[in-house]
Design an enzyme around this catalytic site. Structure first.
Site, PDB file in Angstrom:
ATOM      1  N   LYS A   1       0.914  -1.060   0.135  1.00 31.00           N
ATOM      2  CA  LYS A   1       0.002  -0.084  -0.605  1.00 31.00           C
ATOM      3  C   LYS A   1       0.839   0.903   0.014  1.00 31.00           C
ATOM      4  O   LYS A   1       2.083   1.379   0.873  1.00 31.00           O
ATOM      5  CB  LYS A   1      -0.979   0.085   1.324  1.00 31.00           C
ATOM      6  CG  LYS A   1      -2.236   0.551   0.820  1.00 31.00           C
ATOM      7  CD  LYS A   1      -3.222   0.835   2.574  1.00 31.00           C
ATOM      8  CE  LYS A   1      -3.908   1.796   2.601  1.00 31.00           C
ATOM      9  NZ  LYS A   1      -4.804   1.799   4.143  1.00 31.00           N
TER      10      LYS A   1
ATOM     11  N   HIS B   1      -0.061   4.532   0.396  1.00 29.49           N
ATOM     12  CA  HIS B   1      -1.359   6.288   0.928  1.00 29.49           C
ATOM     13  C   HIS B   1      -1.572   4.982   2.816  1.00 29.49           C
ATOM     14  O   HIS B   1      -1.234   3.823   2.699  1.00 29.49           O
ATOM     15  CB  HIS B   1      -1.750   6.531   0.515  1.00 29.49           C
ATOM     16  CG  HIS B   1      -2.816   5.343   0.269  1.00 29.49           C
ATOM     17  ND1 HIS B   1      -2.921   4.727  -0.601  1.00 29.49           N
ATOM     18  CD2 HIS B   1      -4.036   5.699   0.485  1.00 29.49           C
ATOM     19  CE1 HIS B   1      -4.187   4.026  -1.041  1.00 29.49           C
ATOM     20  NE2 HIS B   1      -5.010   4.626  -0.289  1.00 29.49           N
TER      21      HIS B   1
END
Length: 217
Positions: A111, A113
């Site tokens: 991921k 963010h």
């Protein structure tokens, strides 16, 4: 080494549960590899609270019975089927001496963010990890898990899977579970195997033995 009555009862409980919930089915099936098989195993349908509670209890009981996992502080479930197994197992350990054990899983892609990284849950360098999953076929996802954990600085202690199909993968006679354990150098424990199913369901024994013999030959 002969099994203790406790080991036998754990395996029988697992087989009974898998049959009752239709996770383990007997019949005429075509596997992903194209091979015909008289049995099929899939934990993907286990999703109710009752089903997951029982599954977690089976894994937790197995984990607690294995001295080599006494120092484990993380239960790791690979995406995707390993994720609910790791969570269910951790919940089942609540109220025991191991209730501080953490459930952690990985992402297929990091991921970029918010909560960045490869993992869901709290993972720390130096953690000692038990990896849980449903079955072993090629072992590819397990190798990926080992690499991710070691790169992060963790120590994998071994694996617990739900079911060992007990099929020889080549003329060596080794099953996928045995071959992976040999290649990884880590123990791979199963809640139960196809051979345990034959013991619990004697009417299945002849079919199983003929099937396994046909693969070996």
């Amino acid at each position: 080494m002969s099994e203790t009555l406790t080991e036998q009862s754990m395996k029988e409980a697992a087989i009974q549960y898998f049959i009752e919930e239709e996770v383990l089915k007997f019949g005429d099936f075509t596997l992903k590899s194209g091979r015909k098989s008289p049995y099929f195993f899939n934990t993907g349908s286990l999703c109710t609270a009752k089903q997951l509670a029982k599954l977690g209890s089976l894994y937790a009981t197995k984990l607690l019975s294995l001295p080599e996992f006494n120092d484990a502080n993380v239960i790791f479930g690979s995406a995707y089927k390993g994720i609910p197994i790791s969570v269910a197992t951790a919940i089942a350990l609540a109220g025991t001496s191991r209730e501080s054990i953490r459930a952690v899983s990985d992402r297929k892609e990091p991921k970029t963010h918010g909560d960045k990284g490869n993992f869901l849950g709290v993972l720390k360098p130096g953690d000692k990890v038990v990896i849980v999953d449903d079955v072993i076929t090629t072992g590819e996802t397990k190798i990926e898990a080992l690499e991710k954990l070691r790169e992060f600085g963790c120590e994998p202690l071994g694996f617990i899977i739900a079911f060992d199909r007990a099929e020889p993968i080549d003329r060596s006679g080794l099953t996928a579970r045995q071959s992976f354990a040999q290649a990884s150098g880590l123990p791979v424990h199963a809640l139960a195997s196809a051979k345990d199913a034959a013991r619990v369901r004697p009417e299945f024994a002849a079919v199983l033995n003929d099937y396994l013999a046909s693969i070996t030959n």
